[in-house]
Design a protein around this motif. Structure first.
Motif, PDB file in Angstrom:
ATOM      1  N   GLU A  51       0.871  -1.167  -0.029  1.00 45.05           N
ATOM      2  CA  GLU A  51       0.003  -0.062   0.133  1.00 45.05           C
ATOM      3  C   GLU A  51       0.939   1.162  -0.042  1.00 45.05           C
ATOM      4  O   GLU A  51       1.955   1.258   0.786  1.00 45.05           O
ATOM      5  CB  GLU A  51      -0.903   0.069   1.096  1.00 45.05           C
ATOM      6  CG  GLU A  51      -2.490   0.765   0.985  1.00 45.05           C
ATOM      7  CD  GLU A  51      -3.202   0.556   2.144  1.00 45.05           C
ATOM      8  OE1 GLU A  51      -3.971  -0.541   2.346  1.00 45.05           O
ATOM      9  OE2 GLU A  51      -3.283   1.595   2.922  1.00 45.05           O
ATOM     10  N   GLY A  52       0.528   1.874  -0.825  1.00 45.48           N
ATOM     11  CA  GLY A  52       1.318   3.363  -0.897  1.00 45.48           C
ATOM     12  C   GLY A  52       2.553   3.289  -2.016  1.00 45.48           C
ATOM     13  O   GLY A  52       3.284   4.206  -1.937  1.00 45.48           O
ATOM     14  N   LYS A  53       2.897   2.086  -2.251  1.00 48.53           N
ATOM     15  CA  LYS A  53       4.336   1.977  -2.902  1.00 48.53           C
ATOM     16  C   LYS A  53       3.871   1.750  -4.304  1.00 48.53           C
ATOM     17  O   LYS A  53       2.862   1.552  -4.774  1.00 48.53           O
ATOM     18  CB  LYS A  53       4.762   0.491  -2.307  1.00 48.53           C
ATOM     19  CG  LYS A  53       5.354   0.594  -1.129  1.00 48.53           C
ATOM     20  CD  LYS A  53       6.208  -0.441  -1.030  1.00 48.53           C
ATOM     21  CE  LYS A  53       6.712  -0.404   0.512  1.00 48.53           C
ATOM     22  NZ  LYS A  53       6.074  -0.475   1.622  1.00 48.53           N
ATOM     23  N   ARG A  54       5.048   1.854  -5.189  1.00 52.96           N
ATOM     24  CA  ARG A  54       4.649   1.994  -6.678  1.00 52.96           C
ATOM     25  C   ARG A  54       4.734   0.425  -7.076  1.00 52.96           C
ATOM     26  O   ARG A  54       5.645  -0.265  -7.155  1.00 52.96           O
ATOM     27  CB  ARG A  54       6.142   2.666  -7.199  1.00 52.96           C
ATOM     28  CG  ARG A  54       5.745   2.823  -8.724  1.00 52.96           C
ATOM     29  CD  ARG A  54       6.333   3.873  -9.444  1.00 52.96           C
ATOM     30  NE  ARG A  54       6.196   3.652 -10.959  1.00 52.96           N
ATOM     31  CZ  ARG A  54       7.266   3.720 -11.539  1.00 52.96           C
ATOM     32  NH1 ARG A  54       8.332   4.174 -11.170  1.00 52.96           N
ATOM     33  NH2 ARG A  54       7.296   3.111 -12.857  1.00 52.96           N
ATOM     34  N   VAL A  55       3.581  -0.011  -7.595  1.00 55.48           N
ATOM     35  CA  VAL A  55       3.512  -1.303  -7.836  1.00 55.48           C
ATOM     36  C   VAL A  55       3.556  -1.506  -9.466  1.00 55.48           C
ATOM     37  O   VAL A  55       2.793  -0.971 -10.204  1.00 55.48           O
ATOM     38  CB  VAL A  55       2.081  -2.139  -7.535  1.00 55.48           C
ATOM     39  CG1 VAL A  55       2.048  -3.391  -8.000  1.00 55.48           C
ATOM     40  CG2 VAL A  55       1.881  -1.891  -6.007  1.00 55.48           C
ATOM     41  N   LEU A  56       4.637  -2.471  -9.780  1.00 53.40           N
ATOM     42  CA  LEU A  56       4.686  -2.573 -11.167  1.00 53.40           C
ATOM     43  C   LEU A  56       3.825  -3.601 -11.834  1.00 53.40           C
ATOM     44  O   LEU A  56       2.968  -3.589 -12.747  1.00 53.40           O
ATOM     45  CB  LEU A  56       6.014  -3.045 -11.605  1.00 53.40           C
ATOM     46  CG  LEU A  56       7.237  -1.950 -11.250  1.00 53.40           C
ATOM     47  CD1 LEU A  56       8.718  -2.661 -11.497  1.00 53.40           C
ATOM     48  CD2 LEU A  56       7.117  -0.729 -12.300  1.00 53.40           C
ATOM     49  N   SER A  57       3.731  -4.832 -11.025  1.00 51.95           N
ATOM     50  CA  SER A  57       2.906  -5.853 -11.485  1.00 51.95           C
ATOM     51  C   SER A  57       2.440  -6.899 -10.433  1.00 51.95           C
ATOM     52  O   SER A  57       3.245  -6.940  -9.228  1.00 51.95           O
ATOM     53  CB  SER A  57       3.280  -6.781 -12.373  1.00 51.95           C
ATOM     54  OG  SER A  57       4.401  -7.304 -11.953  1.00 51.95           O
ATOM     55  N   ILE A  58       1.456  -7.426 -10.273  1.00 48.14           N
ATOM     56  CA  ILE A  58       0.762  -8.420  -9.194  1.00 48.14           C
ATOM     57  C   ILE A  58       0.470  -9.705  -9.958  1.00 48.14           C
ATOM     58  O   ILE A  58      -0.277  -9.588 -11.163  1.00 48.14           O
ATOM     59  CB  ILE A  58      -0.315  -7.741  -8.810  1.00 48.14           C
ATOM     60  CG1 ILE A  58       0.160  -6.428  -7.599  1.00 48.14           C
ATOM     61  CG2 ILE A  58      -0.969  -8.689  -7.584  1.00 48.14           C
ATOM     62  CD1 ILE A  58      -0.860  -5.964  -6.995  1.00 48.14           C
TER      63      ILE A  58
END
Lengths: 284, 246, 122
Positions: free
Chosen positions: A234-241
């Motif tokens: 949460e609040g982080k830069r997510v590239l992919s999941i």
């Protein structure tokens, strides 16, 4: 001493192939130009070698503009994805032609490589298989000894053994006579460890342009139970999941926080990073 | 920016000369066949004529001009030669090739004509002789041979550049325009003559002027070739140079 | 070289060199592979190979002979052995004990196992 690409744009009909691309290639580094098919890699390389004219922007080689300039063009060799020699020319004659135009071309070395790859130099170019067509062009590039060497999809149609031979030969050549190399490819995993500097291109725009290590140093993957991963990212830069059952893996970019128990962190390789980045862009 | 013409010229001139030599040998073979044939077999029976053979070379240069310009551009760009250098060296190569071929044809003609006697019933004459001299003259003077070389050079030169023109024109056209331009070609002569009639341009004085002297012929063909080259450069200047394999 | 390993390639290369020195594959005062050999063998950028090798140079385990290549320093093996001994507790024992506790093994059971290991493993 470098190739400087400034604000290059190119349209084909109504579609934009390149959009204000700015890039610098030099310092005898190995560059990776990474992008999916149709990202604009070949167009960029064709503009670098004045085979195409850009709609706007400039290209200089060691300070000289590349357009209609023999001095500038003579410093570059582009191993094209497709054959640029007359179809009915024999491989031998093509070697003669390249030797004729590039004084530093090492004819003996080219013959040695042809032998090593079992390329029959008496054959006509049009009679070569896709793989051997690529090998023929790779051999030219490996023997030509220009300060700038560009490969456009070098391993297209090559079998696993020949790919391996090519990468090894390239490293041998490069460590002996360093020059600025650019490998344009959509097969990232194979070339990942050869590359010192990565340039990621998508839809005609440069997304990333930095040393490969720097690119990956900020990127990492976290995996563990879904709920834990969700709260961590949460609040982080997510590239992919990616979710498999209850296990979730998220590729992230940025500073790492202290990792809660139950989560595992791992390094992302260039290919994973690339795929994650493309997925992130797709969502935009 | 300095042009590095030498390697490109040597490549382009060399490769086209190699193909031309084959045609030269074929013409030589025809000469020998006809000459020997009339001498041994058909003595007195029939008269053999072999004329206007420089037309073969004109067609050859035209076709080479069509085929060669694209493949030369590709090869040159692959080998670090700029399109401008490749274009200029191609122009010079066409000029030199035209001259060399005209010269060798003339030597051949001169040899055959020297060897011929009236009772051999073999007659050979090239373009200049047919167009500007009476057909009965068996041998040209040295001065006439020189004029013949010039006539042939200008014809070959213009044919080569015209070939380049067609190739480059179609290189730049997309599919729709290709169809359109192709359809326009048959209509073009009548359209042009109609236009010239409307604006009151009459070609006849020009044709008469060319007919007066071979030098006028040479001048108009050389100028035609040069104008063609100018148009060709405009077509090539911004062309996309890509592999032939689409 | 295992590219699936999560650690950077240059660290893996450095570790591999250390293993070579420890096992005696690269004896002291012997030559180790050159940067070219590494980059060709593992298809890695020479800058990466250099970075790995330089880790050992900086630690005094390797030294350069001009024009001849990289050599294993005298006493390198000894240095590595004492380094690894110093890290042994943190690297192995702590992990071992944590896993044992997870599995509900007692200290006595663990010690028995270790003793068995000493007699089984060469």
């Amino acid at each position: 001493m470098s190739i400087e690409i400034k604000n290059i744009s190119k349209n084909f009909g109504g579609t934009c192939a390149l959009d204000r691309v700015t890039l610098s290639l030099g310092d005898n580094k190995i560059y990776g130009l990474l992008g999916n098919n149709g990202a604009g890699k070949s167009t960029l390389l064709s503009i670098l070698t004045n085979r195409l004219y850009p709609g706007g922007g400039s290209v200089t080689v060691d300070g000289q503009p590349v357009a209609n300039n023999d001095q500038a063009l003579g410093k570059i060799f582009l191993v094209s994805e497709k054959n640029m020699f007359p179809d009915d020319m024999r491989v031998k004659s093509a070697l003669d032609a390249v030797a004729h135009f590039y004084p530093a071309f090492d004819r003996a070395y080219a013959e040695k490589l042809a032998d090593k790859f079992r390329l029959d130099t008496k054959q006509k170019i049009k009679a070569l298989s896709t793989g051997y067509g690529s090998i023929f062009r790779l051999i030219l590039g490996l023997s030509v000894n220009t300060p700038y060497l560009l490969f456009d999809e070098p391993v297209l149609g090559l079998d696993a053994r020949h790919r391996d031979m090519f990468y090894r030969t390239l490293m041998e050549k490069y460590t002996e006579k360093p020059c600025t190399v650019l490998i344009s490819t959509h097969l990232i995993a194979e070339a990942a460890e050869l590359i010192e500097h990565a340039v990621i291109i998508r839809n005609g725009r440069i997304l990333r342009d930095c040393p490969g290590e720097e690119l990956l140093s900020g990127a990492y993957a976290v995996s563990g139970p879904s709920a834990l991963v969700d709260s961590y990212i949460e609040g982080k830069r997510v590239l992919s999941i990616n979710t498999v059952g209850g296990l979730k893996t998220a590729a992230l970019q940025g500073e790492r926080d202290a990792l809660p128990a139950g989560l595992e962190v791992s390094r992302i390789n260039l290919q994973d990073y690339f795929i994650s980045l493309m997925e992130e862009e797709d969502k935009k | 920016m300095k042009m590095n013409l030498r390697p490109a010229f040597r490549y382009q001139f060399g490769s086209s000369l190699r193909s031309a030599v084959i045609i030269l040998l074929i013409i030589l073979a025809i000469f020998v066949f006809l000459a020997v044939g009339t001498f041994y077999i058909a003595v007195g029976a029939v008269e053999m004529r072999f004329t206007g053979y420089s037309i073969s070379f004109a067609i050859f240069l035209f076709v080479m001009g069509i085929v060669g310009v694209r493949s030369d551009m590709r090869l040159c760009l692959q080998c670090g030669v700029s399109r401008r250098t490749a274009f200029v060296s191609g122009f010079l190569a066409t000029l030199c090739l035209s001259f060399v071929l005209a010269l060798s044809l003339e030597l051949l003609t001169a040899l055959v004509q020297l060897w011929m006697r009236a009772d051999y019933h073999f007659f050979s004459a090239d373009l200049y002789q047919i167009l500007y001299l009476s057909g009965s003259q068996a041998r040209l003077t040295a001065g006439q041979h020189v004029i013949s070389v010039l006539v042939n050079t200008s014809t070959l030169f213009a044919s080569g550049l015209l070939g380049n023109f067609f190739s480059l024109l179609y290189w730049r056209l997309n599919k729709a325009l290709t169809v359109l331009v192709s359809l326009a070609f048959p209509v073009l002569p009548s359209a042009v003559s109609w236009l010239m009639y409307r604006i009151g341009v009459n070609l006849k004085p020009f044709i008469d002027w060319v007919a007066v002297s071979p030098f006028n012929f040479v001048l108009s063909f050389m100028l035609g070739g040069i104008v063609c080259a100018g148009i060709n450069w405009l077509l090539l200047r911004r062309a996309d140079i890509r592999s032939a394999a689409a | 070289m295992n590219f699936q390993d999560e650690r950077p390639i240059f660290l893996q290369l450095a570790e591999q060199l250390e293993e070579g020195i420890l096992s005696g594959a690269y004896p002291e005062e012997g030559r180790v592979p050159s940067i070219t050999e590494y980059s060709v063998a593992y298809k890695i950028n020479p800058a990466t190979a250099l970075k790995g090798v330089n880790l050992l140079v900086d630690a005094g385990l390797l030294y350069k002979k001009r024009g001849l290549g990289m050599f294993v320093a005298a006493g390198a093996r000894e240095t590595l052995v004492s380094q690894r001994r110093a890290h042994f507790y943190g690297e192995y024992i702590e992990k071992l004990v944590r896993e044992a506790k997870n599995l509900g093994l007692t200290a006595a059971e663990l010690i028995t196992m270790i003793k068995r290991g000493f007699s089984d493993v060469d």
